[in-house]
Design a protein around this motif. Structure first.
Motif, PDB file in Angstrom:
ATOM      1  N   UNK B 170     -30.153  25.017  -1.751  1.00 21.49           N
ATOM      2  CA  UNK B 170     -29.416  25.404  -2.960  1.00 21.49           C
ATOM      3  C   UNK B 170     -29.754  26.822  -3.416  1.00 21.49           C
ATOM      4  N   UNK B 171     -29.800  27.741  -2.463  1.00 20.71           N
ATOM      5  CA  UNK B 171     -30.120  29.127  -2.836  1.00 20.71           C
ATOM      6  C   UNK B 171     -29.421  30.096  -1.887  1.00 20.71           C
ATOM      7  N   UNK B 172     -29.971  31.308  -1.735  1.00 14.36           N
ATOM      8  CA  UNK B 172     -29.286  32.313  -0.928  1.00 14.36           C
ATOM      9  C   UNK B 172     -29.392  32.047   0.567  1.00 14.36           C
ATOM     10  N   UNK B 173     -30.151  31.006   0.955  1.00 12.08           N
ATOM     11  CA  UNK B 173     -30.249  30.685   2.382  1.00 12.08           C
ATOM     12  C   UNK B 173     -29.417  29.462   2.753  1.00 12.08           C
ATOM     13  N   UNK B 174     -28.623  28.970   1.818  1.00 14.27           N
ATOM     14  CA  UNK B 174     -27.862  27.734   2.044  1.00 14.27           C
ATOM     15  C   UNK B 174     -26.667  27.941   2.965  1.00 14.27           C
ATOM     16  N   UNK B 175     -26.289  26.869   3.641  1.00 11.11           N
ATOM     17  CA  UNK B 175     -24.979  26.798   4.266  1.00 11.11           C
ATOM     18  C   UNK B 175     -24.001  26.246   3.231  1.00 11.11           C
ATOM     19  N   UNK B 176     -22.711  26.305   3.551  1.00 10.52           N
ATOM     20  CA  UNK B 176     -21.715  25.715   2.680  1.00 10.52           C
ATOM     21  C   UNK B 176     -20.843  26.757   1.988  1.00 10.52           C
ATOM     22  N   UNK B 177     -19.819  26.237   1.320  1.00  9.10           N
ATOM     23  CA  UNK B 177     -18.802  27.102   0.712  1.00  9.10           C
ATOM     24  C   UNK B 177     -19.388  28.065  -0.315  1.00  9.10           C
ATOM     25  N   UNK B 178     -20.213  27.562  -1.235  1.00 10.67           N
ATOM     26  CA  UNK B 178     -20.690  28.407  -2.338  1.00 10.67           C
ATOM     27  C   UNK B 178     -21.452  29.632  -1.850  1.00 10.67           C
TER      28      UNK B 178
END
Lengths: 158, 272
Positions: B170-178
């Motif tokens: 849930x941060x700048x290293x996440x995968x995903x749309x956001x």
């Protein structure tokens, strides 16, 4: 002028980001804006979140500006009476200390530049907040180029 | 129903009303409160600590609420004003009408990057830089120099195709749309536009440039587009996540609004 010690500080993050999917280090252009899609850079020697090695302190003249930096929890390295707590900042609108939430102190002509480390070990500053740099030194040099001779001013957040 | 239009479709009167309302908020001091708030969250949001406005799942609902608040402030000056959006996949050059003198004004001049034309130019006397990170008191831009190209429609579509809203950590290293729309991963959409504009837009005090609102309005529209494409994909995470705003957690600085409250933009406006 005080000089940071050369002691390397291993950063132990309070919130270990276990489970972070980390790409292997890749050959890297200087900023994220220039990176290839899906690639991202990590400084050589950097390790995944929770165990990044601290970059080396630096102290040099760059384009006529004095830039220096050292790990924020280096004791006795800071002039001007600043004390970094090592604690991460909450949102203290209007009273953000110069080193709140910072892992590394960066100064340009003795003025603090707010910097922050990303989970992948790259760095951003308040001057270049939307592009990443592999080291605080690269970030400080980019800030010098962006400032075009202007002085940093204390952070105003409310 | 209130409609947010593409900036390219605004009438001369709509442009003038928008600019005049922005200038009035600046004159009264209310504009700078938005800059201060944004700067505070830019500094406070960290990957391994509390994070709300940026580098976290609430990046999108936080900015949706932030834009709504700004839009309501504009409407307190002129009730008909709506935020326009800048589709930078289509209006990709400094020659776009966006940068004309009857709207946001032009590129910065060579040398110091000073914007010298339009309503927000230093010479107008109406656009001081009170909340700033360095000593310079004039609006600056350097269109297309920090990075040469704005994101393309194909790059946007690649991100819109991602069916998972966000993912641990849930941060700048996440995968995903956001995180892919925010730009810390993937083709780099939102972050890159800040860099492309240059000047104050590259800093934590980026709302100093009024294009901030048009940029984020398009990011908000892309979120709405994504929701339409992935009706079964909801906001994540949904509970008990340290340092991160879950679906039903209230968001600072308002403390009375949750991501769940922000999911349906049609309660407030539609996109034209």
């Amino acid at each position: 002028m005080s000089r940071p010690t050369r002691r390397q500080v291993l950063h132990g993050s309070a919130a270990a980001l276990a489970g972070a999917a980390l790409a292997a280090p890749v050959a890297f252009a200087d900023t994220a804006a220039a990176r290839p899609a899906d690639g991202h850079g990590q400084a050589a020697g950097d390790r995944p979140s929770g165990g990044h090695e601290m970059p080396e302190p630096f102290d040099e003249m760059y384009e006529g500006r004095h830039i220096e930096g050292w790990p924020a929890d280096e004791e006795g390295a800071q002039s001007g009476g600043h004390h970094s707590s090592g604690a991460h900042a909450g949102h203290h609108a209007g009273q953000a200390g110069p080193h709140d939430g910072m892992d590394f102190v960066v100064r340009i002509d003795n003025d603090d530049l707010h910097v922050m480390r990303n989970a992948d070990g790259t760095w951003i500053s308040l001057v270049n907040h939307y592009e990443t740099f592999t080291t605080p030194r690269a970030l400080a040099r980019a800030a010098v180029r962006e400032l075009q001779g202007a002085d940093l001013v204390p952070v105003v957040t409310g | 129903m209130a409609v947010r239009k593409n900036q390219a479709d605004l009438t001369a009167t709509e442009k003038r009303n928008f600019v005049d309302a922005v200038l009035e908020l600046k004159r009264s001091g209310r504009y700078d409160e938005f800059i201060s708030t944004h700067n505070a969250f830019i500094i406070g949001d960290t990957d391994d600590g509390e994070r709300t406005g940026h580098r976290s799942p609430s990046f999108l609902p936080w900015h949706r609420r932030f834009l709504l608040q700004f839009e309501q402030a504009l409407q307190s000056v002129t009730p008909s004003v709506m935020l326009p959006y800048w589709d930078w996949t289509a209006d990709r050059t400094p020659r776009s009408s966006l940068w004309a003198d009857d709207f946001l004004g032009g590129d910065g001049r060579s040398g110091d990057g000073r914007v010298t034309s339009g309503p927000f130019a230093f010479g107008s006397g109406k656009w001081p830089m009170n909340i700033r990170v360095d000593g310079r008191t004039f609006l600056r831009r350097s269109l297309g120099t920090g990075v040469r190209e704005l994101p393309t429609r194909a790059e946007v579509d690649r991100v819109l195709a991602m069916s998972v809203y966000d993912a641990a950590p849930w941060n700048s290293s996440s995968d995903g749309f956001r995180n892919n729309i925010e730009g810390w991963r993937g083709p780099n959409l939102h972050n890159r536009v800040h860099v492309w504009v240059g000047g104050q837009m590259t800093t934590g005090a980026s709302p100093n440039d009024p294009v901030f609102w048009l940029h984020h309005c398009f990011i908000d529209k892309l979120w709405a587009d994504w929701q339409g494409m992935h009706p079964k994909s909801g906001y994540l995470p949904t509970g008990d996540t340290p340092d991160v705003v879950d679906l039903h957690d209230t968001m600072k600085p308002w403390n009375d609004v949750t991501p769940a409250d922000m999911l349906d933009h049609t309660k407030f406006y539609t996109y034209g």
